[in-house]
Design a protein around this motif. Structure first.
Motif, PDB file in Angstrom:
ATOM      1  N   TYR A  20       0.852  -1.200   0.000  1.00  0.00           N
ATOM      2  CA  TYR A  20       0.000   0.000   0.000  1.00  0.00           C
ATOM      3  C   TYR A  20       0.887   1.249   0.000  1.00  0.00           C
ATOM      4  CZ  TYR A  20      -3.904   3.034   1.608  1.00  0.00           C
ATOM      5  OH  TYR A  20      -4.860   4.010   1.731  1.00  0.00           O
ATOM      6  N   LEU A  21       1.887   1.236   0.878  1.00  0.00           N
ATOM      7  CA  LEU A  21       2.781   2.390   0.967  1.00  0.00           C
ATOM      8  C   LEU A  21       3.634   2.526  -0.293  1.00  0.00           C
ATOM      9  CD1 LEU A  21       3.911   2.219   4.723  1.00  0.00           C
ATOM     10  CD2 LEU A  21       2.059   3.558   3.703  1.00  0.00           C
ATOM     11  N   GLU A  22       3.986   1.375  -0.863  1.00  0.00           N
ATOM     12  CA  GLU A  22       4.777   1.406  -2.099  1.00  0.00           C
ATOM     13  C   GLU A  22       3.962   2.063  -3.222  1.00  0.00           C
ATOM     14  OE1 GLU A  22       7.940   0.633  -1.720  1.00  0.00           O
ATOM     15  OE2 GLU A  22       7.991   1.502  -3.736  1.00  0.00           O
ATOM     16  N   GLY A  23       2.679   1.706  -3.309  1.00  0.00           N
ATOM     17  CA  GLY A  23       1.789   2.313  -4.311  1.00  0.00           C
ATOM     18  C   GLY A  23       1.754   3.827  -4.148  1.00  0.00           C
ATOM     19  N   TRP A  24       1.672   4.280  -2.900  1.00  0.00           N
ATOM     20  CA  TRP A  24       1.650   5.720  -2.637  1.00  0.00           C
ATOM     21  C   TRP A  24       2.973   6.394  -3.001  1.00  0.00           C
ATOM     22  CZ3 TRP A  24      -1.916   9.246  -2.018  1.00  0.00           C
ATOM     23  CH2 TRP A  24      -3.211   8.831  -1.677  1.00  0.00           C
ATOM     24  N   ARG A  25       4.077   5.698  -2.751  1.00  0.00           N
ATOM     25  CA  ARG A  25       5.383   6.289  -3.117  1.00  0.00           C
ATOM     26  C   ARG A  25       5.470   6.475  -4.631  1.00  0.00           C
ATOM     27  NH1 ARG A  25       7.412   2.630   0.791  1.00  0.00           N
ATOM     28  NH2 ARG A  25       7.851   3.741   2.727  1.00  0.00           N
ATOM     29  N   GLU A  26       4.907   5.514  -5.357  1.00  0.00           N
ATOM     30  CA  GLU A  26       4.910   5.625  -6.821  1.00  0.00           C
ATOM     31  C   GLU A  26       4.040   6.811  -7.257  1.00  0.00           C
ATOM     32  OE1 GLU A  26       6.737   3.882  -9.011  1.00  0.00           O
ATOM     33  OE2 GLU A  26       7.682   2.927  -7.284  1.00  0.00           O
ATOM     34  N   LEU A  27       2.924   7.012  -6.575  1.00  0.00           N
ATOM     35  CA  LEU A  27       2.049   8.144  -6.910  1.00  0.00           C
ATOM     36  C   LEU A  27       2.768   9.469  -6.700  1.00  0.00           C
ATOM     37  CD1 LEU A  27      -1.360   7.010  -5.387  1.00  0.00           C
ATOM     38  CD2 LEU A  27      -0.895   7.517  -7.787  1.00  0.00           C
ATOM     39  N   ILE A  28       3.554   9.508  -5.642  1.00  0.00           N
ATOM     40  CA  ILE A  28       4.304  10.744  -5.371  1.00  0.00           C
ATOM     41  C   ILE A  28       5.286  11.047  -6.505  1.00  0.00           C
ATOM     42  CG2 ILE A  28       6.041  11.748  -3.824  1.00  0.00           C
ATOM     43  CD1 ILE A  28       4.525  10.623  -1.521  1.00  0.00           C
ATOM     44  N   LYS A  29       5.840   9.981  -7.098  1.00  0.00           N
ATOM     45  CA  LYS A  29       6.771  10.214  -8.222  1.00  0.00           C
ATOM     46  C   LYS A  29       6.030  10.926  -9.355  1.00  0.00           C
ATOM     47  CE  LYS A  29       9.699   6.218  -7.371  1.00  0.00           C
ATOM     48  NZ  LYS A  29       9.967   4.847  -7.847  1.00  0.00           N
ATOM     49  N   PHE A  30       4.781  10.490  -9.637  1.00  0.00           N
ATOM     50  CA  PHE A  30       3.989  11.162 -10.680  1.00  0.00           C
ATOM     51  C   PHE A  30       3.792  12.632 -10.326  1.00  0.00           C
ATOM     52  CE2 PHE A  30       1.978   6.892 -11.645  1.00  0.00           C
ATOM     53  CZ  PHE A  30       2.468   6.814 -12.927  1.00  0.00           C
ATOM     54  N   MET A  31       3.420  12.839  -9.078  1.00  0.00           N
ATOM     55  CA  MET A  31       3.108  14.197  -8.645  1.00  0.00           C
ATOM     56  C   MET A  31       4.347  15.083  -8.743  1.00  0.00           C
ATOM     57  SD  MET A  31       0.613  15.037  -5.511  1.00  0.00           S
ATOM     58  CE  MET A  31       1.460  13.978  -4.426  1.00  0.00           C
ATOM     59  N   ASP A  32       5.486  14.538  -8.332  1.00  0.00           N
ATOM     60  CA  ASP A  32       6.713  15.329  -8.365  1.00  0.00           C
ATOM     61  C   ASP A  32       7.104  15.701  -9.794  1.00  0.00           C
ATOM     62  OD1 ASP A  32       6.841  15.346  -5.661  1.00  0.00           O
ATOM     63  OD2 ASP A  32       8.342  13.760  -5.477  1.00  0.00           O
ATOM     64  N   SER A  33       6.759  14.811 -10.731  1.00  0.00           N
ATOM     65  CA  SER A  33       7.138  15.126 -12.114  1.00  0.00           C
ATOM     66  C   SER A  33       6.213  16.176 -12.726  1.00  0.00           C
ATOM     67  CB  SER A  33       7.156  13.853 -12.968  1.00  0.00           C
ATOM     68  OG  SER A  33       5.869  13.288 -12.957  1.00  0.00           O
ATOM     69  N   MET A  34       5.165  16.549 -12.021  1.00  0.00           N
ATOM     70  CA  MET A  34       4.246  17.568 -12.546  1.00  0.00           C
ATOM     71  C   MET A  34       4.645  18.985 -12.151  1.00  0.00           C
ATOM     72  SD  MET A  34       0.503  15.996 -12.198  1.00  0.00           S
ATOM     73  CE  MET A  34       0.231  14.274 -12.386  1.00  0.00           C
ATOM     74  N   GLY A  35       5.651  19.104 -11.324  1.00  0.00           N
ATOM     75  CA  GLY A  35       6.128  20.447 -11.000  1.00  0.00           C
ATOM     76  C   GLY A  35       6.132  20.737  -9.511  1.00  0.00           C
ATOM     77  N   SER A  36       6.911  21.783  -9.160  1.00  0.00           N
ATOM     78  CA  SER A  36       7.149  22.077  -7.746  1.00  0.00           C
ATOM     79  C   SER A  36       5.909  22.633  -7.032  1.00  0.00           C
ATOM     80  CB  SER A  36       8.313  23.045  -7.600  1.00  0.00           C
ATOM     81  OG  SER A  36       8.028  24.179  -8.374  1.00  0.00           O
ATOM     82  N   VAL A  37       4.915  23.095  -7.813  1.00  0.00           N
ATOM     83  CA  VAL A  37       3.715  23.641  -7.188  1.00  0.00           C
ATOM     84  C   VAL A  37       2.963  22.560  -6.384  1.00  0.00           C
ATOM     85  CG1 VAL A  37       2.166  23.290  -9.164  1.00  0.00           C
ATOM     86  CG2 VAL A  37       1.752  25.199  -7.633  1.00  0.00           C
ATOM     87  N   PHE A  38       3.239  21.301  -6.748  1.00  0.00           N
ATOM     88  CA  PHE A  38       2.582  20.202  -6.029  1.00  0.00           C
ATOM     89  C   PHE A  38       3.422  19.716  -4.843  1.00  0.00           C
ATOM     90  CE2 PHE A  38       1.000  20.088 -10.382  1.00  0.00           C
ATOM     91  CZ  PHE A  38      -0.358  20.264 -10.136  1.00  0.00           C
ATOM     92  N   GLY A  39       4.525  20.449  -4.605  1.00  0.00           N
ATOM     93  CA  GLY A  39       5.457  20.040  -3.550  1.00  0.00           C
ATOM     94  C   GLY A  39       4.809  19.878  -2.183  1.00  0.00           C
TER      95      GLY A  39
END
Ligand SMILES: CCCCCCCC/C=C\CCCCCCCC(=O)N[C@@H](COP(=O)(O)O)[C@H](O)/C=C/CCCCCCCCCCCCC
Length: 203
Positions: A20-39
């Motif tokens: 479950y936590l691994e899935g969330w870590r992967e989601l964060i990678k997507f979010m981080d690649s969308m830009g620093s505004v999502f930091g």
């Protein structure tokens, strides 16, 4: 990410916290690649992941193997506070996971919208709509304003396709709806566990 959410669910319909936590870590990678505004969203999500990882790595880690075992352990040991959030203690695993569980509903609705849209709708609008229907109900006025600003910075749908490594709308539809399918299973099992234990409103 999809694999992690599928791997979460055991044959007995239990949810393994590690995946479950691994899935969330992967989601964060997507979010981080969308830009620093999502930091700040990324940081907030990481904080919640770290709390749960801390319990998983701690002396009672075995009790945190699945969401069900975590709930049983924390209820039996009075770790969960049903009345208020103690300010000087690490929040309980149940309370922390509930925040992520609510966010998972937002993700499910958002990805379903993107996957079933004709391909020219604005991601910022789809994201905001999904947020209004789901997660916003649990957020303060201030957080809702900040979230609205972040939505305006959502990349166009074509850029999101690149982020999820698909070439066109048809391919995106398959990937996104497969992702939704994996999330729905995890969401429904968690929702049932929290419902039967009266834990959907933990402060
Ligand atoms: C094809 C595209 C793939 C898209 C992948 C997107 C990946 C998004 C991943 C994560 C989503 C966001 C997770 C947000 C977790 C929020 C947890 C929460 O609700 N926390 C609040 C309550 O916690 P406590 O205060 O009670 O401890 C906290 O107050 C909120 C803090 C700020 C977060 C606000 C988030 C609101 C926006 C949700 C939509 C995110 C849009 C991101 C788009 C990439």
């Amino acid at each position: 990410m999809v694999q992690s959410f599928y791997d979460c669910v055991t044959n007995d319909n239990e949810i393994l916290l590690v995946h479950y936590l691994e899935g969330w870590r992967e989601l964060i990678k997507f979010m981080d690649s969308m830009g620093s505004v999502f930091g700040f969203i990324s940081h907030e999500t990481m904080t919640k992941i770290n709390i749960l990882q801390g319990y998983l790595d701690g002396e009672n880690g075995k009790s945190y193997k699945t969401i069900k075992s975590m709930i049983n352990y924390e209820l039996e040991n009075q770790v969960v506070n049903f009345k208020y959030l103690p300010s000087k203690q690490v929040p309980s695993g149940c309370r922390t996971l509930l925040r992520m569980h609510r966010a998972l509903k937002w993700l499910e609705v958002f990805l379903y919208k993107v996957g079933t849209s004709p391909g020219h709708d604005k991601t910022s609008e789809m994201c905001a709509e999904a947020y209004h229907k789901t997660l916003s109900h649990y957020h303060s006025w201030f957080i809702r304003q900040v979230a609205e600003v972040a939505f305006l910075a959502m990349p166009p749908v074509e850029d999101m396709y690149k982020i999820v490594c698909v070439k066109d709308h048809e391919e995106a539809k398959v990937v996104l709806l497969t992702t939704v399918d994996s999330i729905v299973k995890v969401y429904n099992i968690t929702q049932e566990l929290y419902t039967i234990n009266n834990m959907l409103d933990l402060p």
